[in-house]
Write a protein that holds these residues in place. Structure first.
Motif, short mmCIF file in Angstrom:
data_model
loop_
_atom_site.label_atom_id
_atom_site.label_comp_id
_atom_site.label_asym_id
_atom_site.label_seq_id
_atom_site.Cartn_x
_atom_site.Cartn_y
_atom_site.Cartn_z
N ASP A 46 0.81 -1.23 0.00
CA ASP A 46 0.00 0.00 0.00
C ASP A 46 0.84 1.27 0.00
OD1 ASP A 46 -2.01 -1.83 0.32
OD2 ASP A 46 -2.69 -1.08 2.27
N GLN A 47 1.95 1.26 0.77
CA GLN A 47 2.69 2.52 0.91
C GLN A 47 3.35 2.96 -0.39
OE1 GLN A 47 1.92 4.22 3.53
NE2 GLN A 47 0.79 2.38 4.13
N ILE A 48 3.74 2.01 -1.23
CA ILE A 48 4.31 2.41 -2.53
C ILE A 48 3.19 2.88 -3.46
CG2 ILE A 48 5.35 1.47 -4.64
CD1 ILE A 48 7.53 0.34 -3.03
N GLU A 49 2.02 2.24 -3.37
CA GLU A 49 0.89 2.72 -4.18
C GLU A 49 0.57 4.18 -3.83
OE1 GLU A 49 -2.60 0.31 -4.72
OE2 GLU A 49 -3.89 2.08 -4.89
N ILE A 50 0.48 4.46 -2.54
CA ILE A 50 0.10 5.82 -2.11
C ILE A 50 1.23 6.80 -2.43
CG2 ILE A 50 -0.48 7.24 -0.10
CD1 ILE A 50 -1.63 4.51 1.10
N PHE A 51 2.45 6.42 -2.09
CA PHE A 51 3.62 7.29 -2.32
C PHE A 51 3.74 7.66 -3.81
CE2 PHE A 51 8.13 7.78 -3.30
CZ PHE A 51 8.51 8.72 -2.35
N SER A 52 3.46 6.67 -4.67
CA SER A 52 3.62 6.90 -6.12
C SER A 52 2.36 7.54 -6.72
CB SER A 52 3.93 5.58 -6.84
OG SER A 52 2.79 4.74 -6.87
N ASN A 53 1.41 7.89 -5.87
CA ASN A 53 0.15 8.48 -6.31
C ASN A 53 -0.57 7.57 -7.33
OD1 ASN A 53 -1.83 10.44 -6.15
ND2 ASN A 53 -0.95 11.71 -7.78
N GLY A 54 -0.48 6.26 -7.06
CA GLY A 54 -1.23 5.30 -7.87
C GLY A 54 -0.51 4.78 -9.11
N ARG A 55 0.75 5.22 -9.31
CA ARG A 55 1.47 4.73 -10.50
C ARG A 55 1.79 3.25 -10.36
NH1 ARG A 55 2.53 9.99 -9.94
NH2 ARG A 55 2.90 11.28 -11.77
N TYR A 56 2.12 2.83 -9.14
CA TYR A 56 2.30 1.40 -8.85
C TYR A 56 1.11 0.96 -8.02
CZ TYR A 56 7.14 1.96 -10.30
OH TYR A 56 8.27 2.23 -11.02
N ARG A 57 0.60 -0.24 -8.25
CA ARG A 57 -0.58 -0.72 -7.54
C ARG A 57 -0.20 -1.77 -6.51
NH1 ARG A 57 -5.39 0.12 -9.88
NH2 ARG A 57 -6.03 -0.30 -7.74
N SER A 58 -0.79 -1.65 -5.35
CA SER A 58 -0.60 -2.64 -4.29
C SER A 58 -1.34 -3.91 -4.71
CB SER A 58 -1.21 -2.06 -3.00
OG SER A 58 -0.94 -2.89 -1.91
N VAL A 59 -0.62 -5.02 -4.75
CA VAL A 59 -1.18 -6.22 -5.39
C VAL A 59 -2.14 -6.96 -4.45
CG1 VAL A 59 0.83 -7.65 -4.77
CG2 VAL A 59 -0.63 -8.34 -6.65
N ILE B 197 -2.30 15.37 -12.70
CA ILE B 197 -2.56 14.16 -11.91
C ILE B 197 -2.76 14.59 -10.45
CG2 ILE B 197 -1.80 11.82 -11.34
CD1 ILE B 197 0.15 11.98 -13.67
N PRO B 198 -3.98 14.95 -10.09
CA PRO B 198 -4.18 15.39 -8.70
C PRO B 198 -3.95 14.25 -7.72
CG PRO B 198 -6.28 15.23 -9.88
CD PRO B 198 -5.20 14.90 -10.87
N ALA B 199 -3.79 14.60 -6.44
CA ALA B 199 -3.54 13.57 -5.42
C ALA B 199 -4.72 12.60 -5.37
CB ALA B 199 -3.34 14.23 -4.06
N LYS B 200 -4.42 11.32 -5.52
CA LYS B 200 -5.48 10.31 -5.47
C LYS B 200 -5.75 9.88 -4.03
CE LYS B 200 -4.70 8.31 -10.01
NZ LYS B 200 -4.03 7.22 -10.72
N TYR B 201 -4.83 10.23 -3.12
CA TYR B 201 -4.95 9.78 -1.74
C TYR B 201 -4.76 10.99 -0.85
CZ TYR B 201 -3.73 5.65 -4.36
OH TYR B 201 -3.69 4.68 -5.31
N ASP B 202 -5.67 11.20 0.08
CA ASP B 202 -5.54 12.31 1.01
C ASP B 202 -5.95 11.82 2.38
OD1 ASP B 202 -5.39 14.61 2.38
OD2 ASP B 202 -6.88 15.72 1.23
N TYR B 203 -4.94 11.43 3.18
CA TYR B 203 -5.23 10.87 4.50
C TYR B 203 -5.10 11.89 5.62
CZ TYR B 203 -5.22 6.39 2.14
OH TYR B 203 -5.52 5.35 1.31
N LYS B 204 -5.00 13.18 5.25
CA LYS B 204 -5.03 14.23 6.28
C LYS B 204 -3.99 14.00 7.38
CE LYS B 204 -9.04 15.83 4.55
NZ LYS B 204 -8.82 16.51 3.32
N ALA B 205 -2.74 13.98 7.01
CA ALA B 205 -1.64 13.86 7.98
C ALA B 205 -1.75 12.62 8.87
CB ALA B 205 -1.54 15.12 8.85
N LYS B 206 -2.10 11.51 8.24
CA LYS B 206 -2.22 10.25 8.99
C LYS B 206 -0.84 9.58 9.08
CE LYS B 206 -5.23 6.32 8.99
NZ LYS B 206 -6.66 6.43 8.98
N THR B 207 -0.49 9.12 10.28
CA THR B 207 0.80 8.43 10.41
C THR B 207 0.65 6.97 9.96
OG1 THR B 207 0.30 7.73 12.65
CG2 THR B 207 1.50 9.82 12.40
#
Ligand code: AKG
Ligand code: FE2
Length: 152
Positions: A77-90, A128-138
């Motif tokens: 998941d973290q690479i999917e989010i970090f890459s803004n969806g360019r890589y998908r969490s399998v 490519i707007p942000a696909k993920y916005d977790y509002k400063a979630k750790t």
């Protein structure tokens, strides 16, 4: 990768797990591991040669071939989010065998717990707007929500 996920030599955390799947007399009625994505950044996995790992693509499940000596690397998941969806969490799961015990040894590569879960700013371009916005979630909070089946 350590730099991207928090910086420095200690920017990543490695967690070793062991999965043990005993034989099942009715494997068609059971799963060793239900379908899921890994919440980490990357998973590096070896298995004992008994087939079982499957990945999902376009709604179908595909067996992951066992190649002796090879490591299986899953995007999490973290690479999917970090890459803004360019890589998908399998999406993957594990089946069980009728006769044989299966074992697997994943190493989960994770950011540190205080890492803020978000796309990298340079990968959020105008078109490519942000696909993920977790509002400063750790990452610690992300993991808590996932393990306790709470919405992110
Ligand atoms: O046993 C496997 O091949 C997969 C295990 C797995 O998906 C996990 O531990 O997250
Ligand atoms: Fe997994």
């Amino acid at each position: 990768m350590a730099e991207a996920f928090g910086g420095g030599d200690d920017g990543l955390v490695l967690i070793q797990m062991v999965n043990f799947y005993p034989p099942c007399p009715q494997p068609e009625l059971a799963l060793g591991f239900a379908p899921h994505t890994d919440l980490c950044a990357l998973t590096v996995l070896v298995a004992n040669g008994v087939p079982g790992l499957q990945v999902s693509m376009d709604g179908l499940w595909y067996d992951v071939e066992h190649v002796p000596g090879a490591l299986i690397v899953n995007v999490g998941d973290q690479i999917e989010i970090f890459s803004n969806g360019r890589y998908r969490s399998v999406l993957h799961r594990a089946t069980v065998s009728r006769e044989k015990t299966r074992m697997s040894w994943p190493v989960f590569v994770e950011p540190r717990r205080e890492y803020l879960v978000a796309p990298h700013p340079r990968l959020v371009a105008g078109e490519i707007p942000a696909k993920y916005d977790y509002k400063a979630k750790t990452f610690e909070n992300y993991r808590y929500c996932r393990i306790n089946k709470l919405p992110q």
